[in-house]
Design a protein around this motif. Sequence first.
Motif, PDB file in Angstrom:
ATOM      1  N   ASN B 188     -31.694 -29.501 -13.763  1.00 48.06           N
ATOM      2  CA  ASN B 188     -32.642 -30.587 -14.015  1.00 48.06           C
ATOM      3  C   ASN B 188     -33.533 -30.846 -12.793  1.00 48.06           C
ATOM      4  O   ASN B 188     -33.058 -31.180 -11.715  1.00 48.06           O
ATOM      5  N   LYS B 189     -34.846 -30.697 -12.987  1.00 45.60           N
ATOM      6  CA  LYS B 189     -35.796 -30.861 -11.877  1.00 45.60           C
ATOM      7  C   LYS B 189     -35.771 -32.274 -11.282  1.00 45.60           C
ATOM      8  O   LYS B 189     -36.053 -32.474 -10.109  1.00 45.60           O
ATOM      9  N   GLU B 190     -35.437 -33.244 -12.131  1.00 50.97           N
ATOM     10  CA  GLU B 190     -35.454 -34.634 -11.645  1.00 50.97           C
ATOM     11  C   GLU B 190     -34.456 -34.856 -10.519  1.00 50.97           C
ATOM     12  O   GLU B 190     -34.640 -35.712  -9.658  1.00 50.97           O
ATOM     13  N   LEU B 191     -33.390 -34.069 -10.552  1.00 51.32           N
ATOM     14  CA  LEU B 191     -32.401 -34.198  -9.485  1.00 51.32           C
ATOM     15  C   LEU B 191     -33.036 -33.915  -8.127  1.00 51.32           C
ATOM     16  O   LEU B 191     -32.793 -34.611  -7.146  1.00 51.32           O
ATOM     17  N   TYR B 192     -33.898 -32.869  -8.104  1.00 55.36           N
ATOM     18  CA  TYR B 192     -34.563 -32.525  -6.846  1.00 55.36           C
ATOM     19  C   TYR B 192     -35.539 -33.631  -6.430  1.00 55.36           C
ATOM     20  O   TYR B 192     -35.628 -34.003  -5.264  1.00 55.36           O
ATOM     21  N   ASP B 193     -36.272 -34.162  -7.431  1.00 54.53           N
ATOM     22  CA  ASP B 193     -37.230 -35.227  -7.111  1.00 54.53           C
ATOM     23  C   ASP B 193     -36.508 -36.444  -6.552  1.00 54.53           C
ATOM     24  O   ASP B 193     -36.943 -37.055  -5.575  1.00 54.53           O
ATOM     25  N   ALA B 194     -35.369 -36.756  -7.182  1.00 52.37           N
ATOM     26  CA  ALA B 194     -34.598 -37.916  -6.699  1.00 52.37           C
ATOM     27  C   ALA B 194     -34.136 -37.669  -5.272  1.00 52.37           C
ATOM     28  O   ALA B 194     -34.176 -38.562  -4.423  1.00 52.37           O
ATOM     29  N   ALA B 195     -33.715 -36.442  -5.003  1.00 51.66           N
ATOM     30  CA  ALA B 195     -33.253 -36.115  -3.652  1.00 51.66           C
ATOM     31  C   ALA B 195     -34.393 -36.237  -2.652  1.00 51.66           C
ATOM     32  O   ALA B 195     -34.214 -36.715  -1.536  1.00 51.66           O
ATOM     33  N   ASP B 196     -35.617 -35.836  -3.084  1.00 51.25           N
ATOM     34  CA  ASP B 196     -36.782 -35.966  -2.210  1.00 51.25           C
ATOM     35  C   ASP B 196     -37.024 -37.427  -1.847  1.00 51.25           C
ATOM     36  O   ASP B 196     -37.286 -37.756  -0.701  1.00 51.25           O
ATOM     37  N   VAL B 197     -36.933 -38.265  -2.873  1.00 47.96           N
ATOM     38  CA  VAL B 197     -37.151 -39.695  -2.645  1.00 47.96           C
ATOM     39  C   VAL B 197     -36.124 -40.231  -1.659  1.00 47.96           C
ATOM     40  O   VAL B 197     -36.438 -41.012  -0.767  1.00 47.96           O
ATOM     41  N   ASP B 198     -34.891 -39.752  -1.807  1.00 45.81           N
ATOM     42  CA  ASP B 198     -33.837 -40.190  -0.895  1.00 45.81           C
ATOM     43  C   ASP B 198     -33.958 -39.558   0.489  1.00 45.81           C
ATOM     44  O   ASP B 198     -33.161 -39.849   1.375  1.00 45.81           O
ATOM     45  N   GLY B 199     -34.943 -38.625   0.633  1.00 46.72           N
ATOM     46  CA  GLY B 199     -35.153 -37.995   1.925  1.00 46.72           C
ATOM     47  C   GLY B 199     -34.101 -36.975   2.298  1.00 46.72           C
ATOM     48  O   GLY B 199     -33.785 -36.781   3.465  1.00 46.72           O
ATOM     49  N   ALA B 200     -33.531 -36.316   1.282  1.00 47.04           N
ATOM     50  CA  ALA B 200     -32.514 -35.308   1.577  1.00 47.04           C
ATOM     51  C   ALA B 200     -33.151 -34.074   2.199  1.00 47.04           C
ATOM     52  O   ALA B 200     -34.246 -33.682   1.814  1.00 47.04           O
ATOM     53  N   SER B 201     -32.471 -33.466   3.142  1.00 47.77           N
ATOM     54  CA  SER B 201     -32.989 -32.240   3.749  1.00 47.77           C
ATOM     55  C   SER B 201     -32.832 -31.081   2.779  1.00 47.77           C
ATOM     56  O   SER B 201     -32.119 -31.184   1.790  1.00 47.77           O
ATOM     57  N   ARG B 202     -33.517 -29.959   3.088  1.00 50.22           N
ATOM     58  CA  ARG B 202     -33.444 -28.797   2.203  1.00 50.22           C
ATOM     59  C   ARG B 202     -32.011 -28.306   2.069  1.00 50.22           C
ATOM     60  O   ARG B 202     -31.557 -27.968   0.979  1.00 50.22           O
ATOM     61  N   VAL B 203     -31.325 -28.247   3.200  1.00 53.03           N
ATOM     62  CA  VAL B 203     -29.959 -27.735   3.179  1.00 53.03           C
ATOM     63  C   VAL B 203     -29.062 -28.630   2.315  1.00 53.03           C
ATOM     64  O   VAL B 203     -28.260 -28.152   1.517  1.00 53.03           O
ATOM     65  N   ARG B 204     -29.258 -29.927   2.445  1.00 52.53           N
ATOM     66  CA  ARG B 204     -28.456 -30.851   1.641  1.00 52.53           C
ATOM     67  C   ARG B 204     -28.755 -30.688   0.156  1.00 52.53           C
ATOM     68  O   ARG B 204     -27.879 -30.771  -0.687  1.00 52.53           O
ATOM     69  N   ARG B 205     -30.037 -30.475  -0.145  1.00 51.09           N
ATOM     70  CA  ARG B 205     -30.406 -30.279  -1.561  1.00 51.09           C
ATOM     71  C   ARG B 205     -29.745 -29.043  -2.129  1.00 51.09           C
ATOM     72  O   ARG B 205     -29.254 -29.050  -3.250  1.00 51.09           O
ATOM     73  N   ILE B 206     -29.741 -27.966  -1.317  1.00 50.39           N
ATOM     74  CA  ILE B 206     -29.092 -26.728  -1.775  1.00 50.39           C
ATOM     75  C   ILE B 206     -27.613 -27.004  -2.017  1.00 50.39           C
ATOM     76  O   ILE B 206     -27.053 -26.646  -3.046  1.00 50.39           O
ATOM     77  N   TRP B 207     -27.012 -27.662  -1.047  1.00 49.46           N
ATOM     78  CA  TRP B 207     -25.564 -27.856  -1.086  1.00 49.46           C
ATOM     79  C   TRP B 207     -25.138 -28.798  -2.199  1.00 49.46           C
ATOM     80  O   TRP B 207     -24.119 -28.590  -2.835  1.00 49.46           O
ATOM     81  N   HIS B 208     -25.939 -29.849  -2.424  1.00 47.66           N
ATOM     82  CA  HIS B 208     -25.496 -30.867  -3.386  1.00 47.66           C
ATOM     83  C   HIS B 208     -26.108 -30.732  -4.771  1.00 47.66           C
ATOM     84  O   HIS B 208     -25.640 -31.362  -5.713  1.00 47.66           O
ATOM     85  N   ILE B 209     -27.177 -29.946  -4.923  1.00 42.39           N
ATOM     86  CA  ILE B 209     -27.778 -29.795  -6.254  1.00 42.39           C
ATOM     87  C   ILE B 209     -27.722 -28.346  -6.729  1.00 42.39           C
ATOM     88  O   ILE B 209     -27.176 -28.050  -7.789  1.00 42.39           O
ATOM     89  N   THR B 210     -28.279 -27.423  -5.922  1.00 40.69           N
ATOM     90  CA  THR B 210     -28.363 -26.031  -6.393  1.00 40.69           C
ATOM     91  C   THR B 210     -26.985 -25.421  -6.611  1.00 40.69           C
ATOM     92  O   THR B 210     -26.687 -24.903  -7.687  1.00 40.69           O
ATOM     93  N   ILE B 211     -26.150 -25.496  -5.596  1.00 42.16           N
ATOM     94  CA  ILE B 211     -24.833 -24.843  -5.697  1.00 42.16           C
ATOM     95  C   ILE B 211     -23.992 -25.454  -6.828  1.00 42.16           C
ATOM     96  O   ILE B 211     -23.471 -24.711  -7.667  1.00 42.16           O
TER      97      ILE B 211
END
Lengths: 291, 300
Positions: B188-211
């Motif tokens: 779900n793309k919205e997960l990434y958008d939400a993470a952006d809003v929360d200011g998550a780093s790229r590595v955190r996004r990979i670790w907590h959403i992609t994986i």
Amino acid sequence: MGRKQKTTFFDVINVVFIACCVLACLAPFLHIASISLSSGGAITAGRVTLFPIEMNFDAYISVIKDKAMIRALGFTVLLTVSFTLFAMFMTTLAAYPLSNDKLKGRKLTMFFILFTMFFSGGLIPEYMLIKSLGLLDTMSVLILPGLISPFFMIIMITFFRSTIPDSLHEAAEIDGCTHFGKLFRIVLPLSLPVLATLALFYAVGRWNGFRDALFYVTDQNLYPMQLKLYQMVMNNLITEVTASEGSGMDKVVSESLKAASIMFATVPILIVYPWLQRYFVSGLTLGSVKG
Amino acid sequence: MSFIRYTLRYWQLYIMLLPVIAYFFVFKYMPLYGVTIAFKEFNMFKGIAESAWVGFDVFREIFSMQGFYIALRNTFLLNGLDFIFGFPAPIILAVCLNELKFPAFRKISQTLLYLPHFISWVIIGGIMYQVFATNYGIINLLLNKIGIGSIPFLAEAGYWLTTYTSVGIWQGVGWGSIIYLAAMTGINKELYDAADVDGASRVRRIWHITIPGIRSTIIVLMILKLGDMLDIGFDRPYIIGNVMVRDVSDVLSTFIYRVGLQSGQFSIATAVGLFQAVVGLVFILAANYIAKKTTDESII
């Protein structure tokens, strides 16, 4: 995709990393191509890396003049084309009925086919069968045994099911269309992506195959390109490694000649690959994600 | 629907299946009869039916053969190395490709990364010997030039294992990444958008959403790989292997070829093949059972 973010340090590292991976994939091919175009002196001196040095086409000219090589090339083209046509025909014959939920005995037939993916007689019983069928040293042995890949059949079934709506089937039936008519006039024309993908896979598999020829063929005239290449490139090396046993091979094949022969077997794939690769990702993922 | 109406409507489908069933019967089921020679002392002149039964004698014989144990161990060894190093590689590559921002660059990279998958092992072997050979290979020539000296990539067991594993990764990593990339498009793309809003780093996004998004794909493929531990292709070990590293390069498939077709010991080679098929089937069924339990998705 579509996410807007400014380019960061991470992106730079990522692009460099991917670029390195791509280079690692390409470099060996560039190296071989350069070897095939370079002079013998430059090769033995180790001066050839990614670009040809003292460029010449001598190796290619000798390959083209080598009748046996051209013969093998022609034979392999004929083999690949006939194998692919038969294989696609048989796979379609299997996939179309089995994509129909209403077919009685469908599950049993599926099991009958899929079981062969997980259990087989093994090399020797297969060899004995081939022998008793009188197929040793024939062109048929390089075509018949691999005609239907159960895995590819599943991909085709999944594609038929997911892309051709039931309503279309019903409409055709109401119009009095037979199953044969439906297959050829509706289903196949709508399935070009999966047909292209599977044809590519079958063709590449046949083009690259050398194991069956190694097992079942002793007649040099029936050697596909890959087995010929194996003999030329690897046997040569094995005799180098165990030079003591050898009674002096008639002639050591030069490095540039080996490289040119490798290029001959690779270039056809490089030519068809870009045309078909746009299909296979969609064709494959559609078929295998929900298998 | 009555039997007659059903037949009138569907007979064509059965006609289509007829050659298919005949094909599988002849080429896949008939060889199973030949398997009986694993329990016989096969005599080529007498044929399969007339050869004498010997019970499990052939199996006793293979279990006392040193070559069989070496081949069995090597099959596990090479598949194990592929699992440890080759399994994570496509996941890492897929994550990196997924984060790649420039669509054109991404497309070209992917196309080129898939390419080695379409090249035959004969050709890869030929290229490999040009690149890694001890005396004239380009890498050793370069290593000599910078004063490190030659490394026997193909002629010494330890280095050979490294070469075998890395060439395998080179050949399969791009292709292997396709399935993970496909799984990532389902996140779900919205997960990434939400993470952006929360200011998550790229590595955190990979670790907590992609994986986590591709976790079930990873688990299923991992279990399947483990189920395939005894199954090893013929081409790669046969072509990359050579007499100098036979101790680590001889696997069950090449052992069967050597003992069976080259030395003509049909019963022994058939017994080894049967052992491999039965134990392999048990592995796969176990893997499928575990996959079903852990992910609610069956593979078979």
